[in-house]
Design a protein around this motif. Structure first.
Motif, PDB file in Angstrom:
ATOM      1  N   VAL A  35       0.857  -1.186   0.000  1.00  0.00           N
ATOM      2  CA  VAL A  35       0.000   0.000   0.000  1.00  0.00           C
ATOM      3  C   VAL A  35       0.895   1.239   0.000  1.00  0.00           C
ATOM      4  O   VAL A  35       1.822   1.346   0.800  1.00  0.00           O
ATOM      5  CB  VAL A  35      -0.942   0.005   1.228  1.00  0.00           C
ATOM      6  CG1 VAL A  35      -1.688   1.311   1.329  1.00  0.00           C
ATOM      7  CG2 VAL A  35      -1.911  -1.168   1.153  1.00  0.00           C
ATOM      8  N   GLY A  36       0.662   2.143  -0.932  1.00  0.00           N
ATOM      9  CA  GLY A  36       1.449   3.364  -1.039  1.00  0.00           C
ATOM     10  C   GLY A  36       2.597   3.291  -2.032  1.00  0.00           C
ATOM     11  O   GLY A  36       3.283   4.298  -2.259  1.00  0.00           O
ATOM     12  N   LEU A  71       5.531  10.137   1.945  1.00  0.00           N
ATOM     13  CA  LEU A  71       4.916   8.807   1.918  1.00  0.00           C
ATOM     14  C   LEU A  71       5.083   8.128   3.281  1.00  0.00           C
ATOM     15  O   LEU A  71       4.127   7.565   3.835  1.00  0.00           O
ATOM     16  CB  LEU A  71       5.557   7.975   0.813  1.00  0.00           C
ATOM     17  CG  LEU A  71       5.012   6.585   0.543  1.00  0.00           C
ATOM     18  CD1 LEU A  71       3.537   6.634   0.162  1.00  0.00           C
ATOM     19  CD2 LEU A  71       5.818   5.934  -0.584  1.00  0.00           C
ATOM     20  N   GLU A  72       6.262   8.227   3.855  1.00  0.00           N
ATOM     21  CA  GLU A  72       6.545   7.620   5.162  1.00  0.00           C
ATOM     22  C   GLU A  72       5.685   8.244   6.268  1.00  0.00           C
ATOM     23  O   GLU A  72       5.279   7.564   7.203  1.00  0.00           O
ATOM     24  CB  GLU A  72       8.027   7.791   5.481  1.00  0.00           C
ATOM     25  CG  GLU A  72       8.486   7.070   6.716  1.00  0.00           C
ATOM     26  CD  GLU A  72       9.992   7.150   6.887  1.00  0.00           C
ATOM     27  OE1 GLU A  72      10.570   6.158   7.355  1.00  0.00           O
ATOM     28  OE2 GLU A  72      10.598   8.190   6.552  1.00  0.00           O
ATOM     29  N   THR A  74       2.731   9.233   5.820  1.00  0.00           N
ATOM     30  CA  THR A  74       1.337   8.919   5.498  1.00  0.00           C
ATOM     31  C   THR A  74       0.989   7.452   5.694  1.00  0.00           C
ATOM     32  O   THR A  74      -0.060   7.120   6.234  1.00  0.00           O
ATOM     33  CB  THR A  74       1.041   9.294   4.019  1.00  0.00           C
ATOM     34  OG1 THR A  74       1.339  10.677   3.828  1.00  0.00           O
ATOM     35  CG2 THR A  74      -0.402   9.026   3.651  1.00  0.00           C
ATOM     36  N   VAL A  75       1.860   6.568   5.259  1.00  0.00           N
ATOM     37  CA  VAL A  75       1.596   5.128   5.277  1.00  0.00           C
ATOM     38  C   VAL A  75       2.386   4.476   6.412  1.00  0.00           C
ATOM     39  O   VAL A  75       3.617   4.604   6.444  1.00  0.00           O
ATOM     40  CB  VAL A  75       1.986   4.488   3.920  1.00  0.00           C
ATOM     41  CG1 VAL A  75       1.774   2.992   3.934  1.00  0.00           C
ATOM     42  CG2 VAL A  75       1.200   5.125   2.780  1.00  0.00           C
ATOM     43  N   CYS A  77       4.713   2.268   8.197  1.00  0.00           N
ATOM     44  CA  CYS A  77       5.740   1.337   7.728  1.00  0.00           C
ATOM     45  C   CYS A  77       7.012   1.549   8.539  1.00  0.00           C
ATOM     46  O   CYS A  77       7.154   2.545   9.238  1.00  0.00           O
ATOM     47  CB  CYS A  77       6.014   1.539   6.238  1.00  0.00           C
ATOM     48  SG  CYS A  77       6.622   3.174   5.795  1.00  0.00           S
ATOM     49  N   PRO A  98       6.668   1.370   0.671  1.00  0.00           N
ATOM     50  CA  PRO A  98       6.624   1.263   2.129  1.00  0.00           C
ATOM     51  C   PRO A  98       6.949  -0.172   2.555  1.00  0.00           C
ATOM     52  O   PRO A  98       6.358  -1.127   2.044  1.00  0.00           O
ATOM     53  CB  PRO A  98       5.175   1.633   2.474  1.00  0.00           C
ATOM     54  CG  PRO A  98       4.734   2.485   1.320  1.00  0.00           C
ATOM     55  CD  PRO A  98       5.408   1.873   0.126  1.00  0.00           C
ATOM     56  N   VAL A 114      -5.588  -2.814  -3.603  1.00  0.00           N
ATOM     57  CA  VAL A 114      -5.868  -1.496  -3.032  1.00  0.00           C
ATOM     58  C   VAL A 114      -7.000  -0.895  -3.852  1.00  0.00           C
ATOM     59  O   VAL A 114      -6.899  -0.799  -5.076  1.00  0.00           O
ATOM     60  CB  VAL A 114      -4.629  -0.575  -3.082  1.00  0.00           C
ATOM     61  CG1 VAL A 114      -4.913   0.761  -2.404  1.00  0.00           C
ATOM     62  CG2 VAL A 114      -3.408  -1.253  -2.465  1.00  0.00           C
ATOM     63  N   GLU A 118      -9.121   4.007  -1.808  1.00  0.00           N
ATOM     64  CA  GLU A 118      -7.978   4.037  -0.904  1.00  0.00           C
ATOM     65  C   GLU A 118      -6.770   4.678  -1.588  1.00  0.00           C
ATOM     66  O   GLU A 118      -6.049   5.472  -0.973  1.00  0.00           O
ATOM     67  CB  GLU A 118      -7.634   2.623  -0.429  1.00  0.00           C
ATOM     68  CG  GLU A 118      -6.560   2.596   0.633  1.00  0.00           C
ATOM     69  CD  GLU A 118      -6.240   1.194   1.156  1.00  0.00           C
ATOM     70  OE1 GLU A 118      -5.455   1.118   2.111  1.00  0.00           O
ATOM     71  OE2 GLU A 118      -6.758   0.193   0.624  1.00  0.00           O
ATOM     72  N   ILE A 122      -4.747   7.995  -0.304  1.00  0.00           N
ATOM     73  CA  ILE A 122      -3.308   7.988  -0.060  1.00  0.00           C
ATOM     74  C   ILE A 122      -2.632   9.086  -0.875  1.00  0.00           C
ATOM     75  O   ILE A 122      -1.809   9.851  -0.356  1.00  0.00           O
ATOM     76  CB  ILE A 122      -2.694   6.605  -0.390  1.00  0.00           C
ATOM     77  CG1 ILE A 122      -3.197   5.551   0.604  1.00  0.00           C
ATOM     78  CG2 ILE A 122      -1.168   6.669  -0.399  1.00  0.00           C
ATOM     79  CD1 ILE A 122      -2.910   4.128   0.173  1.00  0.00           C
TER      80      ILE A 122
END
Length: 130
Positions: A35-36, A71-72, A74-75, A77, A98, A114, A118, A122
Motif C-alpha cells: 500500500v502506497g 509517503l513515510e 502517510t503510510v 511502515c 513502504p 488497493v 484508498e 493515499i
C-alpha cells in the motif's frame, strides 16, 4: 511512440498523482507491492537511469527523497524502500515502497489489492505533506 509514463504525465492516462514539479512526477503504482507503492519519474523520457544527465539524476533522487518522506509520514511502515529495475517500461522510474519486511519489495509476488478510493486517499494525503 510515447511511453505509458509520458502518456500519464500528459494526462492521456489517469493516475493517482502524488507530486509534480516542472521536471519530475510521482504517482501511485497500479500494481503495488505494498500500500502506497509510488513511482517517481523524470518528465523527460529517457529509457535508462544512467543515461540521465548528472543534474537530472541528482534532481530525480532529491525529488524522490521528498516524496519518500511524505509517503513515510502517510503510510504506516518501518521505512521506505527504493528500487530501480528499468526493464518493464522504457522510461526511467524509481519505485518507492513502504516496507515492513523484506518480502514487501519482492517484485515476483502478486500485487496487493488497493481500492481506487484508498489509492485516491493515499495520493491526497501524501500530496498534502509535500
Amino acid at each position: 511512440m510515447a511511453s505509458i509514463f509520458t502518456r500519464i504525465i500528459n494526462g492521456e492516462i489517469p493516475c493517482h498523482k502524488v507530486a509534480e514539479t516542472e521536471d519530475y512526477f510521482a504517482f501511485l503504482d497500479i500494481r503495488p507491492m505494498a500500500v502506497g507503492h509510488t513511482l517517481v519519474i523524470p518528465k523527460k523520457e529517457v529509457d535508462y537511469i544512467f543515461d540521465l544527465e548528472d543534474e537530472q539524476l541528482t534532481g530525480l533522487h532529491l525529488f524522490a527523497k521528498k516524496v519518500a518522506k511524505a509517503l513515510e509520514a502517510t503510510v504506516p511502515c518501518k521505512r521506505i524502500g527504493m528500487a530501480v529495475i528499468g526493464i518493464e517500461v522504457p522510461h526511467v522510474h524509481i519505485h518507492l515502497i513502504p516496507l515492513n519486511s523484506l518480502q514487501d519489495i519482492t517484485f515476483t509476488k502478486p500485487p496487493v489489492e488497493v481500492s481506487p478510493e484508498e489509492m485516491a486517499g493515499i495520493a491526497t494525503a501524501v500530496a498534502g505533506k509535500m
